[in-house]
Enzyme design. Structure first.
Site, PDB file in Angstrom:
ATOM      1  N   ASN A   9       0.876  -1.177   0.000  1.00 25.16           N
ATOM      2  CA  ASN A   9       0.000   0.000   0.000  1.00 25.16           C
ATOM      3  C   ASN A   9       0.911   1.225   0.000  1.00 25.16           C
ATOM      4  O   ASN A   9       1.531   1.541   1.008  1.00 25.16           O
ATOM      5  CB  ASN A   9      -0.887  -0.040   1.253  1.00 25.16           C
ATOM      6  CG  ASN A   9      -1.751   1.203   1.394  1.00 25.16           C
ATOM      7  OD1 ASN A   9      -1.767   2.060   0.502  1.00 25.16           O
ATOM      8  ND2 ASN A   9      -2.468   1.299   2.504  1.00 25.16           N
ATOM      9  N   LYS A  11       0.098   4.242  -0.227  1.00 24.32           N
ATOM     10  CA  LYS A  11      -0.576   5.381   0.427  1.00 24.32           C
ATOM     11  C   LYS A  11      -0.413   6.664  -0.400  1.00 24.32           C
ATOM     12  O   LYS A  11      -0.273   6.584  -1.612  1.00 24.32           O
ATOM     13  CB  LYS A  11      -0.061   5.526   1.866  1.00 24.32           C
ATOM     14  CG  LYS A  11      -0.242   4.217   2.652  1.00 24.32           C
ATOM     15  CD  LYS A  11      -0.082   4.357   4.141  1.00 24.32           C
ATOM     16  CE  LYS A  11      -0.305   3.001   4.809  1.00 24.32           C
ATOM     17  NZ  LYS A  11      -0.184   3.052   6.265  1.00 24.32           N
ATOM     18  N   HIS A  96      -9.624   0.925   4.956  1.00 24.76           N
ATOM     19  CA  HIS A  96      -8.341   1.098   5.658  1.00 24.76           C
ATOM     20  C   HIS A  96      -8.561   1.977   6.892  1.00 24.76           C
ATOM     21  O   HIS A  96      -9.373   2.914   6.852  1.00 24.76           O
ATOM     22  CB  HIS A  96      -7.317   1.744   4.722  1.00 24.76           C
ATOM     23  CG  HIS A  96      -5.936   1.686   5.285  1.00 24.76           C
ATOM     24  ND1 HIS A  96      -5.505   2.562   6.250  1.00 24.76           N
ATOM     25  CD2 HIS A  96      -4.908   0.831   5.065  1.00 24.76           C
ATOM     26  CE1 HIS A  96      -4.260   2.252   6.587  1.00 24.76           C
ATOM     27  NE2 HIS A  96      -3.862   1.212   5.883  1.00 24.76           N
ATOM     28  N   GLU A  98      -6.912   4.313   8.102  1.00 20.82           N
ATOM     29  CA  GLU A  98      -6.684   5.747   7.887  1.00 20.82           C
ATOM     30  C   GLU A  98      -7.946   6.402   7.321  1.00 20.82           C
ATOM     31  O   GLU A  98      -8.268   7.542   7.647  1.00 20.82           O
ATOM     32  CB  GLU A  98      -5.465   5.949   6.971  1.00 20.82           C
ATOM     33  CG  GLU A  98      -4.173   5.706   7.742  1.00 20.82           C
ATOM     34  CD  GLU A  98      -3.021   5.163   6.928  1.00 20.82           C
ATOM     35  OE1 GLU A  98      -3.042   5.268   5.690  1.00 20.82           O
ATOM     36  OE2 GLU A  98      -2.077   4.619   7.550  1.00 20.82           O
ATOM     37  N   GLU A 168      -5.375  -5.356  10.220  1.00 20.69           N
ATOM     38  CA  GLU A 168      -4.386  -4.317  10.496  1.00 20.69           C
ATOM     39  C   GLU A 168      -4.713  -3.643  11.828  1.00 20.69           C
ATOM     40  O   GLU A 168      -5.550  -2.726  11.869  1.00 20.69           O
ATOM     41  CB  GLU A 168      -4.400  -3.270   9.375  1.00 20.69           C
ATOM     42  CG  GLU A 168      -4.067  -3.824   8.011  1.00 20.69           C
ATOM     43  CD  GLU A 168      -3.480  -2.761   7.085  1.00 20.69           C
ATOM     44  OE1 GLU A 168      -2.448  -3.032   6.482  1.00 20.69           O
ATOM     45  OE2 GLU A 168      -4.049  -1.659   7.002  1.00 20.69           O
ATOM     46  N   GLY A 174       2.364   2.018  10.918  1.00 23.26           N
ATOM     47  CA  GLY A 174       3.315   3.118  10.839  1.00 23.26           C
ATOM     48  C   GLY A 174       3.980   3.458  12.152  1.00 23.26           C
ATOM     49  O   GLY A 174       4.612   4.509  12.283  1.00 23.26           O
ATOM     50  N   SER A 214       3.381  -2.405  10.331  1.00 21.80           N
ATOM     51  CA  SER A 214       4.829  -2.433  10.557  1.00 21.80           C
ATOM     52  C   SER A 214       5.475  -3.749  10.122  1.00 21.80           C
ATOM     53  O   SER A 214       6.389  -4.242  10.782  1.00 21.80           O
ATOM     54  CB  SER A 214       5.147  -2.122  12.022  1.00 21.80           C
ATOM     55  OG  SER A 214       4.716  -0.811  12.343  1.00 21.80           O
TER      56      SER A 214
HETATM   57  P1  13P Z   1       2.955   0.193   7.771  1.00 16.90           P
HETATM   58  O1  13P Z   1       3.494  -1.080   7.145  1.00 16.90           O
HETATM   59  O2  13P Z   1       3.689   1.414   7.337  1.00 16.90           O
HETATM   60  O3  13P Z   1       2.810   0.071   9.233  1.00 16.90           O
HETATM   61  O4  13P Z   1       1.464   0.382   7.174  1.00 16.90           O
HETATM   62  C1  13P Z   1       0.596  -0.686   7.184  1.00 16.90           C
HETATM   63  C2  13P Z   1      -0.596  -0.338   6.393  1.00 16.90           C
HETATM   64  O5  13P Z   1      -1.345   0.560   6.743  1.00 16.90           O
HETATM   65  C3  13P Z   1      -0.837  -1.081   5.154  1.00 16.90           C
HETATM   66  O6  13P Z   1      -2.098  -0.807   4.630  1.00 16.90           O
END
Ligand code: 13P
Length: 259
Positions: A9, A11, A96, A98, A168, A174, A214
């Protein structure tokens, strides 16, 4: 045997040139694994068509990070599954954390998006996961089970079988904190049990469940040794082609040190 998935991803990162460049590098670092594992990269909407063109014939698929469920028409600023497909997308992330947090995306919308994607022949990657407060309140299983039940409302078993779920935990995204393999497995198993409860054994055995949060080259192998984890949805580490290559290789079941 479920075929494993390594998904990146990207982002809200990189413009057109940098996205095409990363796609080329991902091809170099992961191309040889495309026969044994499904590899997916999810750039921004703007870069999706270019990245799809760059990866054509490589066996690496492209996905979007979100969609709108409506048919083409007066929905200013939105992009629907048909448009994603037309640009070369085969997968799409929905729900997601976010988006759930920053854009107030609710389970109802996640469900509508998943249905629209299935209707267009795009594989939804449905994200679920608990916040830190929910985990601390020992509410993880309830939260995740509820998200899964609501995401699949009204989806037929034959359609559900081809979907992908990404577990997740919000506190692991992150942050550099990742769930232990045992904790991730416990939730992924609970997710598969919910699918079995809603549908049946064969559907539960078909749905692929990814872990995200992560994920790095040095923690993926432990996660992949778990029975109900079929791959990973990778954020930050998917922006580095060599690191992502190692993750893909570990997901494909080979020694990550050789990448
Ligand atoms: P990270 O791997 O940066 O923690 O992000 C995970 C994520 O949100 C994948 O969709």
């Amino acid at each position: 045997m479920r075929r494993r998935i390594a998904a990146g991803n990207w982002k809200m990162n990189m413009g057109l040139e940098a996205s095409a460049e990363l796609a080329r590098k991902v091809k170099d670092f992961t191309g040889s694994n495309a026969r044994s594992v499904d590899i997916v990269v999810c750039p921004t909407f703007l870069s999706l068509a270019d990245v799809a063109e760059e990866l054509e014939g490589s066996g690496i698929a492209v996905g979007a990070q979100d969609c709108y469920h409506g048919s083409q028409g007066a929905f200013t600023g939105e992009v629907n599954p048909e448009l994603i497909k037309d640009a070369g997308g085969a997968y799409c992330i929905v729900g997601h954390s976010e988006r759930r947090t920053l854009m107030q995306e609710a389970d109802k919308e996640v469900n509508l998006k998943a249905k629209a994607l299935i209707g267009a022949g795009i594989v939804p990657i449905i994200c679920v996961g608990e916040t830190l407060a929910e985990r601390q309140a020992l509410d993880t299983m309830n939260v995740v089970r509820g998200q899964v039940m609501r995401a699949y409302a009204g989806i037929a078993p034959e359609d559900a079988a081809g979907t992908v779920i990404a577990y997740e935990p919000v506190w692991a995204i992150g942050t550099g904190l990742n769930a232990t393999a045992d904790d991730a497995e416990a939730v992924c198993k609970a997710i598969r049990d919910v699918i079995r409860y809603i549908y049946d054994g064969p559907t539960a055995d078909s749905v692929r469940i990814l872990y995200g949060g992560s994920v790095k080259a040095d923690n993926i192998s432990g996660l992949m040794s778990e029975k109900d984890i079929d791959g990973a949805l990778v954020g930050g580490a998917s922006l580095k082609a060599a690191e992502f290559g190692k993750i893909v290789q570990a997901i494909a079941g080979k020694c990550s040190d050789e990448a």
